[in-house]
Design an enzyme around this catalytic site. Sequence first.
Site, mmCIF file in Angstrom:
data_model
loop_
_atom_site.group_PDB
_atom_site.id
_atom_site.type_symbol
_atom_site.label_atom_id
_atom_site.label_comp_id
_atom_site.label_asym_id
_atom_site.label_seq_id
_atom_site.Cartn_x
_atom_site.Cartn_y
_atom_site.Cartn_z
ATOM 1 N N GLY A 1 0.850 -1.264 0.022
ATOM 2 C CA GLY A 1 -0.237 0.094 -0.039
ATOM 3 C C GLY A 1 0.819 1.071 -0.032
ATOM 4 C CB THR A 2 1.676 3.907 -1.942
ATOM 5 O OG1 THR A 2 0.534 3.605 -2.846
ATOM 6 C CG2 THR A 2 2.774 3.010 -2.508
ATOM 7 C CB THR A 3 0.648 8.121 -0.738
ATOM 8 O OG1 THR A 3 1.620 7.820 -1.285
ATOM 9 C CG2 THR A 3 0.894 9.473 0.050
ATOM 10 C CB SER B 1 6.181 4.876 -2.159
ATOM 11 O OG SER B 1 5.148 4.846 -2.805
ATOM 12 C CB ALA C 1 4.033 2.939 -5.658
#
Lengths: 258, 281
Positions: free
Chosen positions: B53-55, B189, B228
């Site tokens: 998972g990212t932000t 990220s 991402a």
Amino acid sequence: MSTPFYVSPQQAMADRAEYARKGIARGRSVVVLQYTDGIVFVAENPSRSLHKISEIYDRIAFAAVGKYNEFENLRIGGVRYADLRGFTYDRADVTARGLANVYAQTLGTIFSSAAEKPYEVELIVAEVGPAPEDDQIYRLPHDGSIVDEHGSLAVGGNSDQINSYLEQRHRDDMTLAEAVKLGKESLARDNNGGEREVTADQLEVALLDRSRVQQRKFKRVLGSQLRRLLGEDESSGSSDSSSDEDSSEESSGEGSEE
Amino acid sequence: MEANTRDTGRLPTAFLTPGSSSFMDFLSEHAPEVLPGSRPLPAVEGAVQAPHGTTIVAATYSGGVVLAGDRRATMGNVIAQRDIEKVFPADEYSAVGIAGTAGLAVEMVKLFQLELEHFEKVEGSTLSLEGKANRLSTMIRSNLGMALQGLAVVPVFAGYDVDREKGRIFSYDVTGGRSEEVGFTAVGSGSVFARGSLKKLHRDDLTEEQVCTVALQALYDAADDDSATGGPDMARKIYPTLTVISDEGCRKLDEDDVSALVRTMHEGRLQQPNGPQAPLT
């Protein structure tokens, strides 16, 4: 060394049952009533922090009478059972029936094991369903039997009188306020058919409300909200107080029945 | 393992033994194998390929705090999922957003939610916000072994502190180190880009709607520069999630509200691709 006496199993069990029943009868009662939107619990409990009624899981609540440390122990065991089961399987797999079975086994083993003293407790495990006919209420006496109940019931000290009082007055389609009032009136019954004064401050009220949006349906009814439901609020309109009078008339008429 | 026991069917002794109010402590005593941190780790070469998972963006406003998350999960250079949820309510007054290995993170959130609920049921009162933040620290710490194998979970925790009457944000590193953030933070990220954006747009006196817009702008900037992180998917109507926590509790904004905010922001970006600009003086 003294020679051990022979005690028949019947006698031993009867003695243990009597011991447990006496312990339970010393305490105040808890009543459970179904109403339109769920299940409401009303207990006479002078303590604000030591609860007789508690949440176990999303749709499941627990009520108990008897010895506090014993039922508290069972309650925490139940919370652990439910949380572990919900974590390893799914929240939907935690059911009142499963919990009641585990409690029944636990109480039953303790009751019939000579090494342990029987628990002086009587429990209620209730689950609110999506519709009133899906509601489940289980009563678990000290010996580990299970009774599947419906409508209304009382456990504890004065349960016989309270139950007969409730039987005549309870309807499944009661509103919350009616159910709480009936619960309060029924708790005011005393052993010899008279009536005591029970105020909102002495009551512990909680409910499983199926209309709640949250996943957890358990809710305590406290302070001003409880007084409002009971119609004790001074600021409330005259219609509330008149309905209160109606109900007290009913209950005084009922006293002669005992 | 399973509570409904092996032999008698009665509650096992561990269930009836008085002890701590922590569900994790109970599990580590009675069923250590279900705890994520105590699983044996196989030896692997290189990093494990699992969806990430990212932000996540967190920002305070005058009445509380908001947590926003994008919806993309990636596995290497592949988009593994377009509509993943990364922000979860932890209890009535707090929520947790997760970056890192999605599978483990979701499991950790589930355990964390249960930890708070368990405490509440056993004790009859809720933990302080500080206490909740510390419990989360402990959980990340127990995951360190897996984090070192590339299965890191980095959450951000935000909640409304009912005692101090304000929203607060806590961020973590993989070792469980906890730090309280003032105003805003971001993890994942795309967080460097999001944080840069937040730094220019965030103020202390924002309203709920303004802070939501600021969070969406920051996510847009993160998606703009980080492959991402997913931007709002207008075609599929997949928008970032917005969770607002105020003195009324934790509430996820419904799709219509988010959609309206996203569309307004998107209109602006069509005119000014780099988004709103901070004054130069």
